[in-house]
Enzyme design. Structure first.
Site, PDB file in Angstrom:
ATOM      1  N   LYS A   1       0.761  -1.195  -0.065  1.00 60.05           N
ATOM      2  CA  LYS A   1       0.074  -0.119  -0.050  1.00 60.05           C
ATOM      3  C   LYS A   1       0.931   1.272   0.068  1.00 60.05           C
ATOM      4  O   LYS A   1       0.358   2.399  -0.185  1.00 60.05           O
ATOM      5  CB  LYS A   1      -0.891   0.013   1.219  1.00 60.05           C
ATOM      6  CG  LYS A   1      -2.006  -1.223   1.202  1.00 60.05           C
ATOM      7  CD  LYS A   1      -2.873  -1.271  -0.157  1.00 60.05           C
ATOM      8  CE  LYS A   1      -3.736  -0.056  -0.280  1.00 60.05           C
ATOM      9  NZ  LYS A   1      -4.965  -0.365  -1.169  1.00 60.05           N
TER      10      LYS A   1
HETATM   11  N1  PMP Z   1      -3.284  -7.370   1.563  1.00 63.62           N
HETATM   12  C1  PMP Z   1      -2.891  -6.452   2.399  1.00 63.62           C
HETATM   13  C2  PMP Z   1      -2.447  -6.936   3.660  1.00 63.62           C
HETATM   14  C3  PMP Z   1      -3.531  -5.022   2.424  1.00 63.62           C
HETATM   15  O1  PMP Z   1      -3.704  -4.294   3.476  1.00 63.62           O
HETATM   16  C4  PMP Z   1      -4.383  -4.832   1.232  1.00 63.62           C
HETATM   17  C5  PMP Z   1      -5.124  -3.321   1.105  1.00 63.62           C
HETATM   18  N2  PMP Z   1      -5.785  -3.070   1.734  1.00 63.62           N
HETATM   19  C6  PMP Z   1      -4.505  -5.640   0.134  1.00 63.62           C
HETATM   20  C7  PMP Z   1      -3.990  -6.890   0.303  1.00 63.62           C
HETATM   21  C8  PMP Z   1      -5.069  -5.453  -1.317  1.00 63.62           C
HETATM   22  O2  PMP Z   1      -4.488  -4.393  -1.758  1.00 63.62           O
HETATM   23  P1  PMP Z   1      -5.499  -3.603  -2.801  1.00 63.62           P
HETATM   24  O3  PMP Z   1      -5.887  -2.298  -2.023  1.00 63.62           O
HETATM   25  O4  PMP Z   1      -4.662  -2.870  -3.919  1.00 63.62           O
HETATM   26  O5  PMP Z   1      -6.473  -4.421  -3.425  1.00 63.62           O
END
Ligand code: PMP
Length: 366
Positions: A76
């Site tokens: 992120k």
């Molecule tokens: N894995 C973790 C640990 C996250 O914090 C996030 C984001 N909330 C994601 C995956 C997913 O990423 P994205 O928001 O780009 O879909």
């Protein structure tokens, strides 16, 4: 000796190793990059690591992008930087300004660190159910943290709505990571390009789970563009979803219905975020917590890789995708963050037992 001086080279047995005796062997072998003008330049450019057991088990090359190596410890950081840079470019964020966001934690960490580096303030709204480690880390780095009870998206008390209202009431910038397309744009420009370069354009499939969908959407968009540019077939894009999320049903049968639950954090959705709209997704796989944790524990024990639960879902999904493609293919996924971020949950025998999940031997003995 190998020329790679970039830390983004594929790490795997098929990759030539630099001469260990050469004076510059260590930087070349370990992929150090040049001196960075600031912390922001250290976001992205993560290694793409060969996952040996997953690859051996499937006869494919399964590669994990080591996003836990970003300065804030997760994928992120990329979205945080892209969102702040877009707000600056649009003239919405000025020196001394404040950025507000609702987050499962990792976006809040990325936004706070980027804000610190750029001279902004951050206000982070987060459901109180998220891991102790993320809450403590946010406090440690100086975020103005507002914990709220976990509520479904349709409830006005949901953390996303609370953050939007807070931004409106205070005149701050709302990051709006779910619907702000700067999020996926950061992954299109960065993550997708890196994956294409690191594999020499040999990607048969990409899979990852979605919170905002920024990673999956941006990588899908970017890989499609790069494959078309180089006259190669478009990589297959597969969404990985935990139980308790509607996205699997959305991809499979346009049905966002939700059942079950998951201990993973930061992923799963009951709606289609703006970042996922209009993006090519070929298929979806559903991964349970026990299967994801099996990957988390095996990668730690046998390959020295510490990953969190969403990365465990991603690796399990990559194995499913590899099996469906058959031997000889290359499948890429995302190692979103590290296990340390969930020490009190995923590595806590009492928590695992309470959830009916297996406890690895070394934790049982500890
Ligand atoms: N894995 C973790 C640990 C996250 O914090 C996030 C984001 N909330 C994601 C995956 C997913 O990423 P994205 O928001 O780009 O879909």
């Amino acid at each position: 000796m190998a020329e790679s001086t970039n830390r983004s080279a594929v790490s795997g047995s098929s990759v030539p190793r630099p001469d260990a005796n050469a004076a510059d062997a260590w930087p070349a072998a370990h992929g150090w990059r040049d001196a960075s003008p600031d912390m922001l330049a250290a976001i992205g450019g993560t290694p793409l690591i060969l996952l040996k057991r997953a690859s051996e088990a499937t006869g494919c090359t399964i590669l994990g992008k080591a996003e836990f190596m970003n300065p804030g410890g997760s994928v992120k950081d990329r979205a945080a930087l892209a969102i702040i840079e877009a707000a600056e470019a649009e003239g919405r964020l000025e020196p001394g300004g404040t950025i507000v966001e609702g987050t499962a934690g990792n976006t809040g960490i990325g936004l706070t660190l980027v804000a610190n580096a750029r001279g902004y303030r951050s206000v982070i709204v987060m459901p109180e159910t998220q891991s102790r480690e993320k809450i403590d880390f946010l406090r440690m780095i100086g975020a103005d943290l507002r914990l709220v009870p976990a509520k479904p998206f349709r409830d006005p008390g949901n953390y996303v709505h609370v953050s939007r209202r807070l931004a409106e009431e205070t005149g701050a910038v709302w990051a709006n990571q779910f619907d702000n397309l700067a999020n996926r744009e950061g992954h299109r420009r960065g993550t997708a390009t890196e994956i294409w370069q690191q594999t020499g354009g040999a990607v048969d499939a990409f899979t990852c789970s979605c919170g905002t969908g920024g990673t999956l959407a941006g990588v899908s968009l970017g890989l499609h563009e790069l494959a078309a540019r180089d006259g190669k077939p478009a990589p297959r894009i597969v969404l990985a979803d935990p139980h308790g999320s509607g996205l699997y049903g959305w991809v499979k049968s346009n049905d966002l219905g939700v059942s079950g639950s998951s201990i993973t954090e930061g992923i799963g959705q009951s709606r289609v975020p703006g970042n996922l709209e209009g993006v090519a997704i070929d298929d979806a796989v559903r991964i349970g917590d026990a299967e994801a944790l099996g990957q988390v524990f095996d990668l730690l024990q046998f390959e020295g890789l510490s990953i969190g639960g969403s990365a465990g879902i991603n690796v399990a999904a990559a194995i499913h995708v590899a099996r469906s493609l058959g031997p000889g293919h290359t499948v890429v996924t995302i190692l979103c963050d590290s296990g340390a971020r969930y020490q009190s949950k995923l590595f806590n025998p009492a928590f695992l037992r309470e959830k009916g999940l297996p406890v690895p031997d070394w934790l049982e003995a500890a």
